[in-house]
Motif scaffolding. Structure first.
Motif, PDB file in Angstrom:
ATOM      1  N   TRP B  20     -24.790 112.587 -37.329  1.00  0.00           N
ATOM      2  CA  TRP B  20     -24.434 112.686 -38.757  1.00  0.00           C
ATOM      3  C   TRP B  20     -24.147 111.303 -39.332  1.00  0.00           C
ATOM      4  CZ3 TRP B  20     -24.202 113.831 -43.533  1.00  0.00           C
ATOM      5  CH2 TRP B  20     -23.125 113.453 -44.332  1.00  0.00           C
ATOM      6  N   GLN B  21     -23.444 110.490 -38.551  1.00  0.00           N
ATOM      7  CA  GLN B  21     -23.141 109.137 -39.032  1.00  0.00           C
ATOM      8  C   GLN B  21     -24.423 108.315 -39.211  1.00  0.00           C
ATOM      9  OE1 GLN B  21     -20.092 108.331 -36.019  1.00  0.00           O
ATOM     10  NE2 GLN B  21     -18.629 107.953 -37.676  1.00  0.00           N
ATOM     11  N   GLY B  23     -27.025 109.637 -40.414  1.00  0.00           N
ATOM     12  CA  GLY B  23     -27.733 110.201 -41.569  1.00  0.00           C
ATOM     13  C   GLY B  23     -28.396 111.549 -41.328  1.00  0.00           C
ATOM     14  N   GLU B  25     -28.494 115.164 -41.526  1.00  0.00           N
ATOM     15  CA  GLU B  25     -27.774 116.247 -42.203  1.00  0.00           C
ATOM     16  C   GLU B  25     -27.694 117.501 -41.345  1.00  0.00           C
ATOM     17  OE1 GLU B  25     -29.727 116.895 -45.916  1.00  0.00           O
ATOM     18  OE2 GLU B  25     -28.677 115.249 -46.908  1.00  0.00           O
ATOM     19  N   ALA B  28     -24.681 117.654 -39.208  1.00  0.00           N
ATOM     20  CA  ALA B  28     -23.477 118.090 -39.934  1.00  0.00           C
ATOM     21  C   ALA B  28     -23.485 119.605 -40.101  1.00  0.00           C
ATOM     22  CB  ALA B  28     -23.407 117.398 -41.289  1.00  0.00           C
ATOM     23  N   ALA B  29     -24.657 120.146 -40.443  1.00  0.00           N
ATOM     24  CA  ALA B  29     -24.771 121.600 -40.616  1.00  0.00           C
ATOM     25  C   ALA B  29     -24.436 122.320 -39.310  1.00  0.00           C
ATOM     26  CB  ALA B  29     -26.179 121.956 -41.084  1.00  0.00           C
ATOM     27  N   VAL B  32     -20.776 122.499 -38.759  1.00  0.00           N
ATOM     28  CA  VAL B  32     -20.176 123.550 -39.610  1.00  0.00           C
ATOM     29  C   VAL B  32     -20.394 124.916 -38.952  1.00  0.00           C
ATOM     30  CG1 VAL B  32     -20.219 124.693 -41.858  1.00  0.00           C
ATOM     31  CG2 VAL B  32     -20.504 122.203 -41.724  1.00  0.00           C
ATOM     32  N   PHE B  64     -14.313 120.806 -44.361  1.00  0.00           N
ATOM     33  CA  PHE B  64     -15.468 120.106 -43.767  1.00  0.00           C
ATOM     34  C   PHE B  64     -15.839 118.868 -44.580  1.00  0.00           C
ATOM     35  CE2 PHE B  64     -16.317 123.988 -41.256  1.00  0.00           C
ATOM     36  CZ  PHE B  64     -16.549 123.387 -40.030  1.00  0.00           C
ATOM     37  N   ILE B  65     -15.796 119.008 -45.897  1.00  0.00           N
ATOM     38  CA  ILE B  65     -16.148 117.857 -46.746  1.00  0.00           C
ATOM     39  C   ILE B  65     -15.199 116.694 -46.452  1.00  0.00           C
ATOM     40  CG2 ILE B  65     -16.168 117.008 -49.142  1.00  0.00           C
ATOM     41  CD1 ILE B  65     -18.584 118.709 -48.563  1.00  0.00           C
ATOM     42  N   PHE B  68     -15.918 115.193 -43.003  1.00  0.00           N
ATOM     43  CA  PHE B  68     -17.108 114.340 -42.941  1.00  0.00           C
ATOM     44  C   PHE B  68     -16.883 113.016 -43.668  1.00  0.00           C
ATOM     45  CE2 PHE B  68     -19.517 118.400 -42.081  1.00  0.00           C
ATOM     46  CZ  PHE B  68     -19.798 118.067 -40.764  1.00  0.00           C
ATOM     47  N   ARG B  69     -16.093 113.072 -44.743  1.00  0.00           N
ATOM     48  CA  ARG B  69     -15.778 111.822 -45.455  1.00  0.00           C
ATOM     49  C   ARG B  69     -14.977 110.876 -44.551  1.00  0.00           C
ATOM     50  NH1 ARG B  69     -13.179 114.445 -50.576  1.00  0.00           N
ATOM     51  NH2 ARG B  69     -14.998 115.115 -51.736  1.00  0.00           N
TER      52      ARG B  69
END
Lengths: 135, 186
Positions: B20-21, B23, B25, B28-29, B32, B64-65, B68-69
């Motif tokens: 994810w870091q 890039g 996506e 990340a999914a 989740v 989650f947002i 991830f931030r």
């Protein structure tokens, strides 16, 4: 209620919320939001340098222009009335009057009270102002 | 004897985080998908910001947002799921604050639930409701420790690492929580 029963109860807690959760929709929503944040971040990254350059250029113009205008405004204007261009037509008395006028103008610093405050004046200027007020 | 089929390697949380870091996506999914239900259970048990189960979805998403931030701050001090739950605790705290301002009155559980026998739901849910109410009255540290231990089954060491305390202190928080909850359920 013993510890074991309490733990069992705690494990049931929130189970309904977990069952109801649409995991795939949540994953997609999270990805969408992250994507939107990244796009917004990229837009700001592109926008900032151009805007900063414009702002800096505008500041240089404003500050530079202001400094030039201030300098022009504070340049002492000639206080001596210019002598008539053609002195040939003057009589002796008239010429003497002109000379007296020039001498007086040189001797007195002309200060307008409206232009400056008293705080801006030095000792010599203050004295000249007092003299002009006394007549 | 036919050759054994290669077992599809399941990427670890750490590998997904790194992807994810970089890039990815889908990484990340996948994170989740892997942790959303456990997080929903934790948030649902914690009272979902005083607004009922209906908002657990939003809280899960927000958690989650934020995670991830702030993923750069995750150093593997505990499991990713445990770290998520501590972030969820912060999201809940903010939700409580908002709920106090907006005064949203949640529907009673038996009115919201359209499936099954309402009376049965009401009886079965009574103890859960009392426990949930008791949990809401606990100090945050006690509530988090209790849920991480009793609901998520974590060890005190893991809980302590996630919450920035010692295993001994976590144990004390747990026992205080149990004592107070029992008093309220008696």
């Amino acid at each position: 209620m013993n510890d074991h029963e309490l733990e069992k109860l705690a494990q049931r807690l929130g189970a309904r919320a977990a069952e109801r959760l649409d995991v795939e929709a949540t994953a997609q929503a999270v990805i969408e939001r992250l994507r939107a944040e990244r796009a917004a971040g990229a837009r700001i990254g592109l926008w900032l340098p151009r805007q900063w350059l414009r702002i800096a250029a505008a500041l240089v113009i404003v500050v530079g222009g202001g400094a030039v205008a201030l300098r022009i405004m504070h340049t002492p204007s000639p206080t001596v009335a210019s002598a008539p261009a053609d002195l040939d037509g003057l009589s002796t008395d008239q010429l003497r009057q002109v000379l007296d006028g020039v001498e007086q103008s040189d001797a007195h610093v002309v200060v307008s009270v409206q232009d400056v405050s008293l705080d801006d004046l030095n000792t010599v200027e203050l004295r000249a102002l007092l003299e002009s007020l006394e007549g | 004897m036919p050759p054994a089929e290669p077992v599809a390697a399941v990427p670890s949380d750490a590998a997904l985080i790194a992807a994810w870091q970089g890039g990815d996506e889908q990484a990340a999914a996948e994170l989740v998908r892997r942790h959303a239900r456990a997080l929903a259970r934790f948030l649902g048990a914690s009272g979902s910001g005083g607004r009922g189960d209906a908002d657990v979805d939003d809280l899960v998403q927000e958690t989650f947002i934020r995670a991830f931030r702030a993923i750069g701050q995750f150093r593997g001090q505990c499991r990713f799921r445990t770290w998520l739950m501590t972030i969820g605790g912060n999201v809940l705290k903010d939700a409580y604050r908002k709920a106090r301002r907006t005064r949203v009155v949640p529907l009673a559980e038996e009115l919201r639930d359209t499936e099954g026998d309402p009376h049965e739901h009401a009886v079965a849910g009574e103890m859960e409701a009392r426990l949930a109410a008791g949990l809401e009255r606990l100090p945050r540290m006690q509530r988090d420790v209790f849920l991480l231990r009793a609901q998520q089954g974590l060890e005190y060491e893991e809980i302590a690492a996630a919450l920035g305390t010692t295993p001994g202190a976590a144990r004390v928080h747990f026992h205080h929580a149990v004592k107070r909850l029992k008093e309220q359920l008696a």
